[in-house]
Design a protein around this motif. Structure first.
Motif, mmCIF file in Angstrom:
data_model
loop_
_atom_site.group_PDB
_atom_site.id
_atom_site.type_symbol
_atom_site.label_atom_id
_atom_site.label_comp_id
_atom_site.label_asym_id
_atom_site.label_seq_id
_atom_site.Cartn_x
_atom_site.Cartn_y
_atom_site.Cartn_z
ATOM 1 N N TYR A 1 0.838 -1.191 0.000
ATOM 2 C CA TYR A 1 0.000 0.000 0.000
ATOM 3 C C TYR A 1 0.881 1.251 0.000
ATOM 4 N N ARG A 2 0.404 2.265 -0.694
ATOM 5 C CA ARG A 2 1.112 3.549 -0.737
ATOM 6 C C ARG A 2 0.505 4.467 0.323
ATOM 7 N N VAL A 3 1.361 5.049 1.161
ATOM 8 C CA VAL A 3 0.901 5.977 2.196
ATOM 9 C C VAL A 3 1.520 7.341 1.953
ATOM 10 N N ARG A 4 0.754 8.370 2.296
ATOM 11 C CA ARG A 4 1.251 9.755 2.190
ATOM 12 C C ARG A 4 0.807 10.523 3.425
ATOM 13 N N ILE A 5 1.745 11.301 3.979
ATOM 14 C CA ILE A 5 1.475 12.141 5.148
ATOM 15 C C ILE A 5 1.954 13.537 4.806
ATOM 16 N N GLY A 6 1.039 14.471 4.710
ATOM 17 C CA GLY A 6 1.393 15.824 4.295
ATOM 18 C C GLY A 6 1.172 16.843 5.399
ATOM 19 N N VAL A 7 1.975 17.888 5.378
ATOM 20 C CA VAL A 7 1.834 19.006 6.297
ATOM 21 C C VAL A 7 2.153 20.278 5.518
ATOM 22 N N ARG A 8 1.571 21.373 5.928
ATOM 23 C CA ARG A 8 1.790 22.623 5.192
ATOM 24 C C ARG A 8 3.197 23.164 5.466
ATOM 25 N N ALA A 9 3.937 23.437 4.400
ATOM 26 C CA ALA A 9 5.258 24.055 4.543
ATOM 27 C C ALA A 9 5.100 25.559 4.716
ATOM 28 N N GLY B 1 2.821 33.676 15.065
ATOM 29 C CA GLY B 1 1.543 33.158 14.605
ATOM 30 C C GLY B 1 1.592 31.821 13.895
ATOM 31 N N LEU B 2 2.644 31.007 14.153
ATOM 32 C CA LEU B 2 2.782 29.711 13.489
ATOM 33 C C LEU B 2 2.900 28.598 14.533
ATOM 34 N N HIS B 3 2.696 27.360 14.080
ATOM 35 C CA HIS B 3 2.842 26.189 14.938
ATOM 36 C C HIS B 3 3.820 25.227 14.263
ATOM 37 N N LEU B 4 4.871 24.873 14.975
ATOM 38 C CA LEU B 4 5.847 23.933 14.419
ATOM 39 C C LEU B 4 5.231 22.557 14.229
ATOM 40 N N PHE B 5 4.499 22.089 15.219
ATOM 41 C CA PHE B 5 3.875 20.771 15.158
ATOM 42 C C PHE B 5 2.402 20.906 14.786
ATOM 43 N N PRO B 6 1.862 19.915 14.092
ATOM 44 C CA PRO B 6 0.428 19.947 13.793
ATOM 45 C C PRO B 6 -0.377 19.997 15.089
ATOM 46 N N ASP B 7 -1.376 20.848 15.130
ATOM 47 C CA ASP B 7 -2.211 20.984 16.325
ATOM 48 C C ASP B 7 -3.232 19.865 16.455
ATOM 49 N N ASP B 8 -3.771 19.441 15.332
ATOM 50 C CA ASP B 8 -4.748 18.357 15.350
ATOM 51 C C ASP B 8 -4.716 17.655 13.990
ATOM 52 N N ALA B 9 -5.619 16.706 13.821
ATOM 53 C CA ALA B 9 -5.624 15.909 12.593
ATOM 54 C C ALA B 9 -5.891 16.750 11.357
ATOM 55 N N HIS B 10 -6.576 17.891 11.542
ATOM 56 C CA HIS B 10 -6.878 18.739 10.392
ATOM 57 C C HIS B 10 -5.616 19.384 9.818
ATOM 58 N N ASP B 11 -4.541 19.439 10.608
ATOM 59 C CA ASP B 11 -3.286 20.014 10.129
ATOM 60 C C ASP B 11 -2.470 19.008 9.316
ATOM 61 N N SER C 1 -2.485 15.980 6.287
ATOM 62 C CA SER C 1 -3.182 15.388 5.150
ATOM 63 C C SER C 1 -2.652 13.970 4.982
ATOM 64 N N MET C 2 -3.506 12.967 5.230
ATOM 65 C CA MET C 2 -3.055 11.572 5.196
ATOM 66 C C MET C 2 -3.951 10.754 4.274
ATOM 67 N N ASP C 3 -3.352 9.886 3.498
ATOM 68 C CA ASP C 3 -4.133 8.950 2.686
ATOM 69 C C ASP C 3 -3.339 7.681 2.455
ATOM 70 N N CYS C 4 -4.064 6.595 2.238
ATOM 71 C CA CYS C 4 -3.477 5.281 2.002
ATOM 72 C C CYS C 4 -4.271 4.601 0.906
ATOM 73 N N SER C 5 -3.613 3.789 0.105
ATOM 74 C CA SER C 5 -4.270 3.108 -1.005
ATOM 75 C C SER C 5 -5.011 1.843 -0.566
ATOM 76 N N CYS C 6 -5.025 1.539 0.737
ATOM 77 C CA CYS C 6 -5.726 0.356 1.221
ATOM 78 C C CYS C 6 -7.234 0.615 1.226
ATOM 79 N N PRO C 7 -8.055 -0.438 1.329
ATOM 80 C CA PRO C 7 -9.506 -0.246 1.300
ATOM 81 C C PRO C 7 -10.103 0.259 2.605
#
Length: 274
Positions: free
Chosen positions: A86-94, A134-144, A146-152
């Motif tokens: 499965y392909r996984v991707r974990i994204g965060v805003r740069a 006005g920035l956060h180094l670490f994601p504050d919650d899951a909305h920060d 972006s995650m997806d996986c090719s599994c069902p």
């Protein structure tokens, strides 16, 4: 058997991998450093206990085949129960260059930040510098994130994403600069910019900063003033880290701060002793 009955013959567990990426921690918590635990706290706050437990097992069994980090995105492959990984991707805003400039100015205001970063450590109050602009180094919650996986599996994060996150946390343990690179600033670029900003800190007193060395020789042998105490404990690591913990010297030699000229000498002394 009809094609829609494929799941009846699907193996109960994942296909075991001989040479996958395996978590160093085989028991208890995976993350050791405060910054890695801070990253995982977002994942674990979602309350997906079962999937996270299976993700930890995947990470410890070596089910993650690959994991690579670049600006804003982490991509990997995780071997599940199907033959195709499965392909996984974990994204965060740069952060933008303008935002990083503001962060670096905030970091340069405290010499201990640079000293600890040079020693490969993440200062515990570094988040304050980000929050001050006005920035956060670490994601504050899951909305920060972006995650997806090719599994069902419809749930995010699934066990494959969880396994990748646990291994990512271990990579943060080994190199905290990966967190900063994920946000868009490489180790070398950040340290170079902070050194430049620290070297120019004495510009608040331009009459002293611009004074040539020849004009300072008369009082060279006089009684020195009591040096200010460092902002915190001295940090072992880079041989020239101590220079970044002290206030910049108001001495310029041929247009260059004296601190920059002293760095090679500090490094050479350490090399000679090895």
């Amino acid at each position: 058997m009809a094609d829609d009955q494929w799941w009846r013959d699907a193996p109960a567990g994942p296909i075991r991998v001989a040479d996958g990426l395996r978590a160093r921690s085989q028991r208890g918590e995976i993350a050791r450093s405060w910054w890695s635990r801070r990253f995982l706290s977002v994942l674990e706050s979602l309350g997906l206990g079962g999937r996270l437990d299976r993700g930890r097992r995947y990470a410890r069994q070596g089910q993650v085949l690959s994991l690579s980090l670049s600006t804003s995105i982490v991509v990997g492959q995780v071997q599940g129960s199907r033959p195709e990984p499965y392909r996984v991707r974990i994204g965060v805003r740069a952060f933008t260059d303008e935002q990083w400039t503001a962060v670096e100015q905030a970091l340069a205001g405290q010499a201990l930040f640079l000293a600890k970063l040079l020693a490969g450590d993440m200062p515990e109050d570094i988040e304050d510098a980000f929050e001050s602009v006005g920035l956060h180094l670490f994601p504050d919650d899951a909305h920060d994130l972006s995650m997806d996986c090719s599994c069902p599996d419809w749930q995010v994060p699934c066990k494959h994403l969880a396994a990748a996150c646990y291994l990512l946390a271990e990579s943060f343990d080994a190199d905290p600069f990966e967190i900063l690179a994920w946000r868009g600033r490489s180790r070398q670029q950040l340290l170079d910019n902070l050194r430049e900003l620290r070297g120019g800190a004495e510009s608040q007193r331009p009459e002293e900063r611009e004074a040539p060395l020849t004009e300072l020789l008369e009082g060279f042998w006089g009684s020195p003033a009591t040096p200010p105490a460092p902002a915190g404990p001295l940090v072992a690591g880079a041989p020239d880290a101590i220079l970044d913990q002290l206030d910049a010297l108001p001495v310029v030699v041929r247009g260059r701060p004296l601190v920059d000229l002293l760095r090679p000498a500090y490094r050479a002394m350490v090399e000679e002793q090895r």
